[in-house]
Design a protein around this motif. Structure first.
Motif, PDB file in Angstrom:
ATOM      1  N   THR A   1       3.381  -2.120  -8.025  1.00 33.24           N
ATOM      2  CA  THR A   1       4.644  -1.984  -7.297  1.00 33.24           C
ATOM      3  C   THR A   1       5.403  -3.307  -7.281  1.00 33.24           C
ATOM      4  OG1 THR A   1       3.444  -0.458  -5.846  1.00 33.24           O
ATOM      5  CG2 THR A   1       5.679  -1.038  -5.213  1.00 33.24           C
ATOM      6  N   ILE A   2       4.678  -4.394  -7.054  1.00 31.16           N
ATOM      7  CA  ILE A   2       5.303  -5.723  -7.073  1.00 31.16           C
ATOM      8  C   ILE A   2       5.889  -6.000  -8.449  1.00 31.16           C
ATOM      9  CG2 ILE A   2       4.853  -8.202  -6.903  1.00 31.16           C
ATOM     10  CD1 ILE A   2       2.664  -7.505  -4.840  1.00 31.16           C
ATOM     11  N   ALA A   3       5.128  -5.693  -9.497  1.00 32.60           N
ATOM     12  CA  ALA A   3       5.610  -5.920 -10.860  1.00 32.60           C
ATOM     13  C   ALA A   3       6.864  -5.104 -11.138  1.00 32.60           C
ATOM     14  CB  ALA A   3       4.515  -5.572 -11.864  1.00 32.60           C
TER      15      ALA A   3
ATOM     16  N   GLN B   1      14.355  -6.810 -10.562  1.00 31.95           N
ATOM     17  CA  GLN B   1      15.187  -7.981 -10.251  1.00 31.95           C
ATOM     18  C   GLN B   1      15.747  -8.602 -11.528  1.00 31.95           C
ATOM     19  OE1 GLN B   1      12.143 -10.108  -7.883  1.00 31.95           O
ATOM     20  NE2 GLN B   1      13.679 -10.276  -6.257  1.00 31.95           N
TER      21      GLN B   1
ATOM     22  N   PRO C   1      -0.821  -1.654  -5.718  1.00 27.71           N
ATOM     23  CA  PRO C   1       0.237  -2.470  -5.112  1.00 27.71           C
ATOM     24  C   PRO C   1       0.713  -3.590  -6.032  1.00 27.71           C
ATOM     25  CG  PRO C   1      -1.451  -1.980  -3.494  1.00 27.71           C
ATOM     26  CD  PRO C   1      -1.970  -1.477  -4.804  1.00 27.71           C
ATOM     27  N   ARG C   2      -0.196  -4.141  -6.865  1.00 24.67           N
ATOM     28  CA  ARG C   2       0.237  -5.138  -7.838  1.00 24.67           C
ATOM     29  C   ARG C   2       1.277  -4.545  -8.794  1.00 24.67           C
ATOM     30  NH1 ARG C   2      -4.418  -6.301 -10.514  1.00 24.67           N
ATOM     31  NH2 ARG C   2      -4.948  -8.141  -9.281  1.00 24.67           N
TER      32      ARG C   2
ATOM     33  N   ARG D   1      13.193  -0.676  -1.983  1.00 24.02           N
ATOM     34  CA  ARG D   1      11.754  -0.877  -1.833  1.00 24.02           C
ATOM     35  C   ARG D   1      11.059   0.437  -1.476  1.00 24.02           C
ATOM     36  NH1 ARG D   1      13.470  -5.347   1.316  1.00 24.02           N
ATOM     37  NH2 ARG D   1      12.598  -4.408   3.205  1.00 24.02           N
TER      38      ARG D   1
ATOM     39  N   LEU E   1       9.198  -4.094  -9.006  1.00 25.34           N
ATOM     40  CA  LEU E   1      10.369  -4.650  -8.333  1.00 25.34           C
ATOM     41  C   LEU E   1      10.777  -5.995  -8.929  1.00 25.34           C
ATOM     42  CD1 LEU E   1       9.765  -3.662  -4.614  1.00 25.34           C
ATOM     43  CD2 LEU E   1      11.355  -2.660  -6.264  1.00 25.34           C
ATOM     44  N   ARG E   2       9.816  -6.796  -9.369  1.00 26.06           N
ATOM     45  CA  ARG E   2      10.177  -8.054 -10.032  1.00 26.06           C
ATOM     46  C   ARG E   2      10.892  -7.781 -11.351  1.00 26.06           C
ATOM     47  NH1 ARG E   2       4.914 -12.087  -9.199  1.00 26.06           N
ATOM     48  NH2 ARG E   2       5.293 -12.547  -6.985  1.00 26.06           N
TER      49      ARG E   2
ATOM     50  N   THR F   1       8.233   2.529  -3.588  1.00 31.16           N
ATOM     51  CA  THR F   1       6.984   2.929  -2.940  1.00 31.16           C
ATOM     52  C   THR F   1       6.718   4.416  -3.113  1.00 31.16           C
ATOM     53  OG1 THR F   1       7.237   1.165  -1.294  1.00 31.16           O
ATOM     54  CG2 THR F   1       5.745   2.971  -0.746  1.00 31.16           C
TER      55      THR F   1
END
Length: 324
Positions: A265-267, A273, A262-263, A242, A269-270, A246
């Motif tokens: 960054t979430i995308a 995954q 930040p959206r 993470r 990491l998803r 970042t």
């Protein structure tokens, strides 16, 4: 112009089964092999679309006409046996043509909601940039919150829900720029490119007669896809990974007029995954982040000059930012 076959509302939230990481990896391979019977020479793009679906993301396909963007979306939808709808974006398309509209029923003397093509598991937005921004904005709430609001009433969209949009790049005078807020809602932006001579010869051999899309069969169903997405969501992302993600997006903010949100960054990491699951792992490695960054981050970046674009900036960030 729209074409929709929405699932019954009672079936929009199927019960979730348990699917192992190895089963999801096998499922991805089956879908990719199935789609490759139709789409020749774009194995990486096929895998990126499949992983985006598993990561609860949306995909923007940008390229010249005729390279298979629409066919790729159709093949994916057919392979997972999900209700599929297609919206042909045109300059006269209205937001209600996408989301639906309340219609007065003369018999009951009440307004009834007629759902638009957005109420499907896989929605193909064909040549999305031909419609004006007002119509494109109809997708914003749907893509971010998996719901639509019409006349003050909010309705949930079916699960899973994925938008695969194509974008015309050859007629700038007849198209509209996608709002930056809409671009940011696409997990991945992909380009297919032309096939090489061998791939094109293979493509011609498959399609000159009957097109293989006409005989394509599903390899899984909606319930299994929902379960697979849950498996991906539970993949571990440890603190060092993470922090690495970042630092990557932070680097883009330092070197661009507008960096990754930040959206984004979430995308990232998803997507990582889903990449880990495809590789048979229950945890994310920095390698997964590095593999996904070039298709997840560049379209979220605005540079001040023309000498560097988002893709170049992301390449530089991947070289500059160390894995610790």
């Amino acid at each position: 112009m729209t074409d929709a076959n929405p699932p019954p509302e009672s079936e929009s939230r199927p019960p979730t089964e348990t699917v192992t990481v190895s089963q999801v990896a096998d499922l991805c391979a089956e879908i990719e092999t199935n789609v490759a019977d139709v789409i020749v020479g774009h194995d990486d793009a096929i895998e990126h679309v499949v992983t985006a679906m598993l990561a609860r993301g949306h995909v923007l396909l940008e390229d010249v006409p005729g390279v298979g963007k629409t066919m790729l979306a159709r093949s994916i939808a057919t392979s997972v046996d999900c209700p599929f709808s297609r919206v042909q974006f045109t300059p006269d398309l209205l937001p209600a043509d996408v989301t639906g509209v309340n219609v007065f029923n003369q018999k009951t003397r009440e307004f009834e909601f007629q759902s638009g093509p957005i109420f499907a598991n896989v929605v193909l937005g064909d040549e999305i940039n031909r419609a004006p921004p007002k119509t494109q904005s109809a997708l914003l709430e749907a893509m971010e919150e998996q719901q639509v609001t019409v006349d003050g009433d909010t309705r949930e969209l079916p699960d899973p829900f994925t938008v695969i949009a194509t974008q015309n790049t050859t007629e700038p005078n007849r198209t509209y720029d996608l709002p930056f807020a809409e671009l940011d809602r696409f997990m991945k932006k992909l380009e297919l490119g032309y096939p090489n001579p061998e791939e094109e010869a293979e493509l011609l051999g498959r399609t000159v007669g009957h097109h293989p899309i006409d005989s394509l069969e599903p390899v899984t169903d909606r319930e299994t896809l929902v379960a697979a997405r849950e498996t991906v969501a539970n993949v571990r992302v440890e603190t060092p990974v993470r922090e690495y993600a970042t630092r990557l997006v932070g680097d883009t903010r330092e070197h661009a007029h507008i960096g990754v949100s930040p959206r984004g960054t979430i995308a990232l990491l998803r997507a990582a995954q889903a990449r880990a699951v495809v590789n048979g792992r229950e945890y994310v490695l920095p390698d997964d982040v590095q593999t996904e960054a070039p298709v997840v981050l560049p379209h979220r970046i605005k540079t001040a000059g023309r000498d560097r674009d988002g893709a170049t900036l992301v390449e530089d960030a991947l070289e500059r930012v160390p894995v610790e």
